[in-house]
Design a protein around this motif. Structure first.
Motif, mmCIF file in Angstrom:
data_model
loop_
_atom_site.group_PDB
_atom_site.id
_atom_site.type_symbol
_atom_site.label_atom_id
_atom_site.label_comp_id
_atom_site.label_asym_id
_atom_site.label_seq_id
_atom_site.Cartn_x
_atom_site.Cartn_y
_atom_site.Cartn_z
ATOM 1 N N LYS A 1 2.525 1.664 -3.355
ATOM 2 C CA LYS A 1 1.496 1.995 -4.333
ATOM 3 C C LYS A 1 1.181 3.488 -4.294
ATOM 4 O O LYS A 1 1.083 4.151 -5.337
ATOM 5 C CB LYS A 1 0.226 1.185 -4.044
ATOM 6 C CG LYS A 1 -0.921 1.439 -5.034
ATOM 7 C CD LYS A 1 -2.245 0.881 -4.527
ATOM 8 C CE LYS A 1 -2.293 -0.629 -4.631
ATOM 9 N NZ LYS A 1 -2.588 -1.076 -6.012
ATOM 10 N N GLU B 1 -7.601 7.474 -4.819
ATOM 11 C CA GLU B 1 -6.778 6.585 -3.978
ATOM 12 C C GLU B 1 -5.886 7.408 -3.054
ATOM 13 O O GLU B 1 -5.770 7.134 -1.855
ATOM 14 C CB GLU B 1 -5.925 5.677 -4.868
ATOM 15 C CG GLU B 1 -6.705 4.617 -5.621
ATOM 16 C CD GLU B 1 -6.758 3.289 -4.870
ATOM 17 O OE1 GLU B 1 -6.344 3.259 -3.696
ATOM 18 O OE2 GLU B 1 -7.214 2.313 -5.459
ATOM 19 N N GLN C 1 0.824 -1.214 0.000
ATOM 20 C CA GLN C 1 0.000 0.000 0.000
ATOM 21 C C GLN C 1 0.855 1.259 0.000
ATOM 22 O O GLN C 1 0.586 2.207 -0.745
ATOM 23 C CB GLN C 1 -0.915 -0.015 1.232
ATOM 24 C CG GLN C 1 -1.761 1.243 1.428
ATOM 25 C CD GLN C 1 -2.958 1.301 0.502
ATOM 26 O OE1 GLN C 1 -3.044 0.512 -0.441
ATOM 27 N NE2 GLN C 1 -3.863 2.220 0.746
ATOM 28 N N TYR D 1 -6.069 7.721 1.153
ATOM 29 C CA TYR D 1 -4.879 7.321 1.910
ATOM 30 C C TYR D 1 -4.356 8.478 2.777
ATOM 31 O O TYR D 1 -4.085 8.304 3.970
ATOM 32 C CB TYR D 1 -3.797 6.861 0.942
ATOM 33 C CG TYR D 1 -2.469 6.554 1.594
ATOM 34 C CD1 TYR D 1 -2.272 5.385 2.329
ATOM 35 C CD2 TYR D 1 -1.396 7.442 1.475
ATOM 36 C CE1 TYR D 1 -1.053 5.107 2.936
ATOM 37 C CE2 TYR D 1 -0.177 7.175 2.070
ATOM 38 C CZ TYR D 1 -0.008 6.006 2.800
ATOM 39 O OH TYR D 1 1.201 5.745 3.390
#
Length: 423
Positions: A155, A197, A152, A201
Motif C-alpha cells: 500500500k 499515510e 501495508q 509509515y
C-alpha cells in the motif's frame, strides 16, 4: 556453432523490433499534464491548443480528458460545467459549436485526423484510437489502487507512486470555474490522505530521508497546511536540529505575514524540543572537542602506541586506494657494531632514537616503537627520494645526542605502503 550464432542474431533482431515498436507506441501517446499546470505533448513535441487557457474549447477538452477512464461525460454535465452560470439561450447549440471549434483546433495543433469526440446516447467520449496519458487520471487511479490494497508495505509503495505523480494543484489557472474548483478539492483531499499515510509509515519505520522528501514536497505545494511539522520531525530524526529550526522560522514568519497566525501547538512543541537538543548537542561537541584535543603541544612527529599505529596504518592503506596518496613505511633499527649492550644501554640508545625521530620527522607523520631496537615511521605524502633526506635528518639528530660510545648506527629500510599492503 553457426546455428547458435544465427539464433542469437534472430533474438537480437526480435528484441530490437519490440523496442522500436514500444518506442513508437510511446511517442504516439498524447501526454496531458493537469497537475501543477496544463501542458500537452505528442510525439515528443509540445502542443498549443489555444492561447486563451480558460477558453470554452480548452475547458471542453480538459473535461473530456478528465473522464477518459470512467466512461466519458454526458452532454448535460458539459453544458452545466461550461454554461451553467451564463445567460446563453441555446446552451446545447453553444456546446455543439464549441465541439466543432475544438475539433478544428486539435487538427491544427498537430494531432492526427479524427473526429476526436464520439457522441453516443448523450455521452461524450474521447476517441480511443488516439491514446492518452493523463496525469490526474493516473493519480486518482493509483490512489484508489492503494486504498484497496491489504498489504501495508505494498500500500505504501503504491502511495509513493501517487505522491510522485502529484506535481501541483489541479489546473491552478482554472480556479474561477466551479467544475475545476470541485475537482481541485477532490484531488487535494486524495493527496492529503496519501501524504498523511506515507508520513506516518515512514516515521514509524525511521526512514527519515524519505519522510523529509515527502513532507518537504507537500509543504512546497501547500505551505499553509502544517506539512512542515512532518518536515521538522524528519530533520529531528536525522539530528539536523539547525535545519529544523530554519524550517520553523520560515514557516512561522510566513504564517504570520500572510495569515496573521501564531505558531500552532505542534510547531511550538517541536521548537522547544529542537532548542533542548541543540543545547545538548552544543555541550556534547564542546566536551568531545576538549577530549580529542592533544594535551600537550609537541613539535615534530606524532608518537602513538603500536596498536594505535596499526589502526593508522589501516586507515591510510584505505586512503591510498581511494586517493592515490603516497605513503611510505620506514623501519629504523639500532645497529650495535661489535659491542655488547646491557638492558640499560639499550634503553638509553632506544630513547635517543625516539627523540631523534620526534625532532627530525614532520608534524603530520606518525611513529611508534616496534621493539627496544626498532621504530616504525609512517611518512605521508612523500617521494621515495625524500625518504633518504628524512633518514639523514634522523642520523644528524641522533649523532648530536650521542655522548657515549660512537660505534652505534641506525639501519633504514623503506617500503611504499602500497607494497606492504599487497604483500
Amino acid at each position: 556453432m553457426l546455428n547458435k550464432d544465427k539464433s542469437n542474431q534472430n533474438e537480437k533482431t526480435r528484441n530490437r523490433t519490440r523496442y522500436l515498436l514500444k518506442e513508437k507506441s510511446m511517442k504516439n501517446i498524447l501526454k496531458v499534464r493537469m497537475l501543477g499546470g496544463f501542458t500537452l505533448e505528442y510525439k515528443g513535441k509540445e502542443l498549443v491548443l489555444d492561447r486563451n487557457n480558460v477558453s470554452k474549447t480548452t475547458q471542453l477538452f480538459q473535461l473530456l480528458l478528465l473522464h477518459t477512464q470512467d466512461g466519458g461525460i454526458s452532454k448535460a454535465a458539459l453544458i452545466d460545467a461550461l454554461y451553467g452560470r451564463s445567460d446563453v439561450e441555446n446552451k446545447n447549440g453553444s456546446l455543439n459549436n464549441t465541439i466543432f471549434r475544438l475539433r478544428k483546433q486539435l487538427t491544427a495543433a498537430g494531432l492526427p485526423e479524427s473526429s476526436y469526440i464520439n457522441i453516443n446516447g448523450g455521452m461524450c467520449t474521447w476517441d480511443p484510437d488516439i491514446e492518452t496519458s493523463v496525469d490526474v487520471c493516473d493519480f486518482k487511479q493509483t490512489i484508489e489502487s492503494a486504498r484497496h490494497e491489504k498489504s501495508q508495505k505494498t500500500k505504501m509503495e503504491i502511495y509513493a507512486k501517487a505522491w510522485k505523480l502529484y506535481t501541483g494543484e489541479f489546473l491552478p489557472d482554472m480556479m474561477g470555474e466551479d467544475w475545476a474548483a470541485v475537482e481541485n478539492i477532490a484531488c487535494r483531499d486524495m493527496y492529503f490522505d496519501c501524504v498523511e499515510e506515507l508520513c506516518h509509515y515512514l516515521k514509524t519505520e525511521e526512514k527519515f530521508e524519505e519522510l523529509y522528501r515527502v513532507a518537504h514536497s507537500a509543504a512546497e505545494i501547500y505551505p499553509f497546511y502544517d506539512w512542515q511539522i512532518w518536515e521538522i520531525d524528519s530533520l529531528i530524526g536525522m539530528s539536523r536540529y539547525k535545519d529544523g529550526l530554519d524550517v520553523y522560522k520560515r514557516t512561522t514568519k510566513l504564517m504570520f505575514e500572510e495569515l496573521g497566525l501564531s505558531p500552532s501547538a505542534g510547531m511550538l512543541e517541536r521548537f522547544k524540543l529542537m532548542g533542548e537538543r541543540t543545547s545538548q548537542a552544543a555541550g556534547a561537541i564542546e566536551d568531545i572537542k576538549y577530549r580529542l584535543r592533544e594535551k600537550e603541544s609537541i613539535e615534530g612527529a606524532y608518537y602513538c602506541t603500536y596498536p594505535s599505529f596499526v589502526d593508522v596504518y589501516h586507515v591510510f592503506g584505505r586512503m591510498m586506494e581511494r586517493t592515490g596518496m603516497s605513503v611510505f613505511l620506514m623501519l629504523c633499527t639500532l645497529n650495535f657494531i661489535n659491542i655488547e649492550t646491557d638492558d640499560e644501554n639499550q634503553k638509553y640508545y632506544s630513547e635517543l632514537l625516539r627523540e631523534s625521530i620526534q625532532k627530525a620527522v614532520r608534524k603530520g607523520d606518525f611513529y611508534t616503537r616496534y621493539n627496544i631496537q626498532q621504530y616504525l615511521v609512517m611518512l605521508i605524502g612523500i617521494t621515495q627520494e625524500n625518504c633518504t633526506l628524512v633518514s639523514k635528518r634522523i642520523n644528524k639528530e641522533f649523532n648530536k645526542r650521542l655522548t657515549r660510545r660512537k660505534n652505534v648506527s641506525i639501519d633504514y629500510y623503506v617500503a611504499s605502503l602500497g607494497e606492504v599492503c599487497n604483500d
